[in-house]
Design a protein around this motif. Structure first.
Motif, short mmCIF file in Angstrom:
data_model
loop_
_atom_site.label_atom_id
_atom_site.label_comp_id
_atom_site.label_asym_id
_atom_site.label_seq_id
_atom_site.Cartn_x
_atom_site.Cartn_y
_atom_site.Cartn_z
N LEU A 1 0.82 -1.21 0.00
CA LEU A 1 0.00 0.00 0.00
C LEU A 1 0.86 1.27 0.00
O LEU A 1 0.33 2.37 0.04
N GLY A 2 2.18 1.07 -0.04
CA GLY A 2 3.08 2.22 -0.05
C GLY A 2 3.36 2.79 1.33
O GLY A 2 3.93 3.88 1.43
N ARG A 3 3.01 2.05 2.37
CA ARG A 3 3.20 2.55 3.73
C ARG A 3 4.43 1.91 4.37
O ARG A 3 4.72 0.73 4.12
N PRO A 4 5.17 2.66 5.19
CA PRO A 4 6.38 2.11 5.81
C PRO A 4 6.04 1.09 6.88
O PRO A 4 5.07 1.25 7.63
N VAL A 5 6.84 0.04 6.95
CA VAL A 5 6.71 -1.00 7.96
C VAL A 5 8.07 -1.17 8.63
O VAL A 5 9.08 -1.34 7.94
N LEU A 6 8.12 -1.14 9.96
CA LEU A 6 9.36 -1.29 10.71
C LEU A 6 9.51 -2.73 11.18
O LEU A 6 8.55 -3.34 11.68
N ARG A 7 10.71 -3.28 11.02
CA ARG A 7 10.99 -4.63 11.51
C ARG A 7 12.48 -4.79 11.77
O ARG A 7 13.28 -3.97 11.35
N ARG A 8 12.83 -5.85 12.48
CA ARG A 8 14.23 -6.22 12.67
C ARG A 8 14.67 -7.13 11.53
O ARG A 8 13.84 -7.80 10.92
N PRO A 9 15.97 -7.20 11.24
CA PRO A 9 16.44 -8.14 10.21
C PRO A 9 16.10 -9.58 10.59
O PRO A 9 16.02 -9.93 11.77
N ASP A 10 15.89 -10.42 9.58
CA ASP A 10 15.55 -11.81 9.83
C ASP A 10 16.78 -12.64 10.21
O ASP A 10 16.63 -13.71 10.80
N GLU A 11 17.96 -12.19 9.85
CA GLU A 11 19.18 -12.94 10.12
C GLU A 11 20.17 -12.08 10.90
O GLU A 11 20.08 -10.85 10.87
N GLU A 12 21.10 -12.73 11.58
CA GLU A 12 22.12 -12.01 12.31
C GLU A 12 23.07 -11.32 11.33
O GLU A 12 23.41 -11.86 10.29
N ILE A 13 23.46 -10.10 11.67
CA ILE A 13 24.26 -9.27 10.78
C ILE A 13 25.71 -9.19 11.23
O ILE A 13 26.64 -9.19 10.42
N TYR A 14 25.91 -9.12 12.52
CA TYR A 14 27.25 -8.88 13.06
C TYR A 14 28.23 -9.95 12.58
O TYR A 14 27.97 -11.15 12.69
N GLY A 15 29.35 -9.51 12.04
CA GLY A 15 30.37 -10.43 11.57
C GLY A 15 30.33 -10.71 10.09
O GLY A 15 31.27 -11.29 9.55
N LEU A 16 29.26 -10.31 9.40
CA LEU A 16 29.20 -10.52 7.96
C LEU A 16 30.05 -9.49 7.23
O LEU A 16 30.30 -8.40 7.74
N SER A 17 30.49 -9.84 6.03
CA SER A 17 31.23 -8.89 5.20
C SER A 17 30.28 -7.87 4.60
O SER A 17 29.05 -8.07 4.58
N ALA A 18 30.85 -6.79 4.08
CA ALA A 18 30.02 -5.75 3.46
C ALA A 18 29.22 -6.32 2.30
O ALA A 18 28.04 -5.99 2.11
N ASP A 19 29.84 -7.20 1.51
CA ASP A 19 29.14 -7.78 0.37
C ASP A 19 27.99 -8.67 0.84
O ASP A 19 26.90 -8.63 0.28
N GLN A 20 28.22 -9.45 1.88
CA GLN A 20 27.15 -10.30 2.42
C GLN A 20 26.00 -9.46 2.96
O GLN A 20 24.83 -9.81 2.78
N ILE A 21 26.32 -8.36 3.63
CA ILE A 21 25.27 -7.50 4.19
C ILE A 21 24.47 -6.84 3.08
O ILE A 21 23.24 -6.75 3.15
N LEU A 22 25.13 -6.39 2.02
CA LEU A 22 24.42 -5.77 0.90
C LEU A 22 23.48 -6.76 0.23
O LEU A 22 22.44 -6.36 -0.31
N ARG A 23 23.83 -8.04 0.25
CA ARG A 23 22.97 -9.05 -0.39
C ARG A 23 22.04 -9.75 0.60
O ARG A 23 21.32 -10.67 0.23
N SER A 24 22.05 -9.28 1.86
CA SER A 24 21.13 -9.83 2.85
C SER A 24 19.80 -9.09 2.78
O SER A 24 19.61 -8.18 1.97
N ASP A 25 18.87 -9.45 3.67
CA ASP A 25 17.57 -8.78 3.66
C ASP A 25 17.65 -7.35 4.17
O ASP A 25 16.71 -6.58 4.04
N VAL A 26 18.83 -6.97 4.73
CA VAL A 26 18.99 -5.60 5.22
C VAL A 26 18.97 -4.61 4.06
O VAL A 26 18.32 -3.56 4.12
N PHE A 27 19.70 -4.92 2.99
CA PHE A 27 19.72 -4.05 1.81
C PHE A 27 19.03 -4.69 0.61
O PHE A 27 18.58 -3.98 -0.29
#
Length: 434
Positions: free
Chosen positions: A345-371
């Motif tokens: 509907l074009g409305r913002p939804v706030l949530r936490r990432p589905d997977e743990e982020i800490y320790g991942l490389s920049a490339d992994q983070i860019l291809r995760s659900d975060v980006f």
């Protein structure tokens, strides 16, 4: 004072959102509404992520407006386009901000170490005019907000266009007349032309007025600035000198990254110093710090340490940042991170990432659900690699070799003078295709 949660409705592009925040000492719901995530290393850090236009900056604005609403309308701030606008028939008439906060003795609490307060603010429209309607400030707990020398309700905010005023142009009296102090602390969130106070406008007098506090400021700036630049605390021709690996340089000659960072940190320490009770260390002050685009002008090497350094150096401050940098994101755990996504509907939804982020490389983070990037390569070059991969899959040995070279070395990979045998996996792939 700390913020536990913010609920927003019809503020700028945000139709409806609820933001649950970490803060020092929070136990219940420490990692979110359900409290199921493990305790993060930094319980004073919150990082908001999302695409441009999702509403990250709006949430920072909402925190500042919601806390300061009893005085902000009379403090030099004029609301403009704060209420969400859609198609003409769907214009909202008001925006609402509901804040759940924790107050402490520093805020004037007489009994106990802390207490919770819920406050509601609205922005209402009449014709073309918007006005802020603050919460009831008649309770004695709010008295500290109306005293500029009080350490109560410390909230400081820095927008993405933040910059430091030239030392030669500083007129302290004019600044005080233009904006009430508590609004000045967050003004760069709302005014692109607003400038921050330079160190030279306030720190020199502390060398004689309170040498101990002056030393604390110098030490904190050095702790926060990293190893490549050191604050000497020495004035030369009206400017503070910083020591780099190569030479001593005045503040104005520092790189944009250092000027941007030291600029807002120096401004923050000014506001902490001005209200810090006598005998209290600066690092013991409690408060809220809002920073839009924390990675602004910051080199990738520094992005990997900037938030952990701030969190450790100022452990009693609650930080709320926004960023687009995977290197910044990778220094935190998913309990610290809030994603803003847009629903169908074009409305913002706030949530936490589905997977743990800490320790991942920049490339992994860019291809995760975060980006959510499919690839971090240039789209045209990725299409080229996909084409080579398809040709290799049907047995084209030359395409397979070119694919491997360019995956490893980019478009500039040189062709060998003599063809070599492809690796075993390529031969097996070609065999299966024939």
């Amino acid at each position: 004072m700390y913020i536990r949660s913010l609920k927003v409705r019809d503020l700028r592009a945000v139709a409806s959102a609820r933001l649950e925040l970490l803060h020092p000492g929070r136990v219940d719901g420490r990692s979110g509404a359900d409290g199921t995530l493990p305790r993060p290393r930094f319980d004073n850090v919150n990082l908001i992520l999302g695409v441009n236009g999702a509403g990250k900056s709006t949430l920072l604005d909402g925190i500042a407006l919601g806390v300061l609403s009893p005085i902000i309308a009379q403090a030099g701030f004029r609301p403009h386009f704060l209420i969400r606008r859609g198609p003409l028939e769907k214009h909202a008439d008001r925006a609402t901000l509901d804040i759940d906060m924790v107050v402490h003795r520093q805020d004037g609490l007489k009994k106990g170490s802390e207490a919770r307060r819920r406050v509601a603010t609205s922005v209402e429209r009449r014709g073309d005019v918007e006005r802020i309607v603050g919460y009831d400030d008649s309770h004695p707990i709010w008295e500290g907000m109306f005293s500029e020398e009080s350490p109560a309700f410390l909230i400081v905010g820095y927008g993405a266009t933040r910059r430091v005023e030239s030392s030669a142009n500083v007129d302290t009296a004019a600044r005080s007349r233009a904006r009430q102090l508590r609004y000045e602390r967050v003004a760069s969130l709302f005014e692109e032309q607003f400038t921050l106070r330079p160190l030279t406008s306030w720190l020199p007098e502390w060398s004689s007025r309170n040498p101990g506090r002056h030393k604390q400021v110098v030490n904190l700036i050095n702790r926060l600035s990293g190893e490549d630049v050191r604050f000497t605390g020495v004035l030369e021709r009206g400017e503070y000198v910083f020591r780099t690996k190569r030479t001593d340089v005045p503040f104005s000659a520092l790189s944009d990254g250092y000027k941007a960072f030291i600029g807002w940190v120096g401004d923050l320490l000014y506001h902490v110093c001005m209200g810090c009770p006598k005998g209290m260390k600066l690092v013991d002050n409690k408060g809220v710090v809002l920073v839009d685009e924390i990675d602004l002008h910051i080199h990738p090497k520094w992005q990997r340490t900037i938030i952990p350094t701030l969190a450790r150096a100022l452990p009693n401050m609650q930080f709320v940042f926004t960023s687009h940098s995977p290197l910044v994101v990778g220094t935190l755990e998913r309990a610290n991170i809030h994603l803003i996504e847009t629903n169908r509907l074009g409305r913002p939804v706030l949530r936490r990432p589905d997977e743990e982020i800490y320790g991942l490389s920049a490339d992994q983070i860019l291809r995760s659900d975060v980006f959510g990037l499919e690839s971090t390569r240039d789209p045209s070059f990725k299409a080229h690699l996909d084409a080579l991969s398809g040709e290799a899959a049907i047995g084209d040995r030359e395409a397979a070799m070119t694919f491997m070279r360019q995956v490893a070395q980019g478009q500039g990979a040189a062709l060998p003078e003599e063809p070599s045998e492809p690796p075993e996996w390529v031969r097996r792939l070609a065999a299966r295709s024939t």
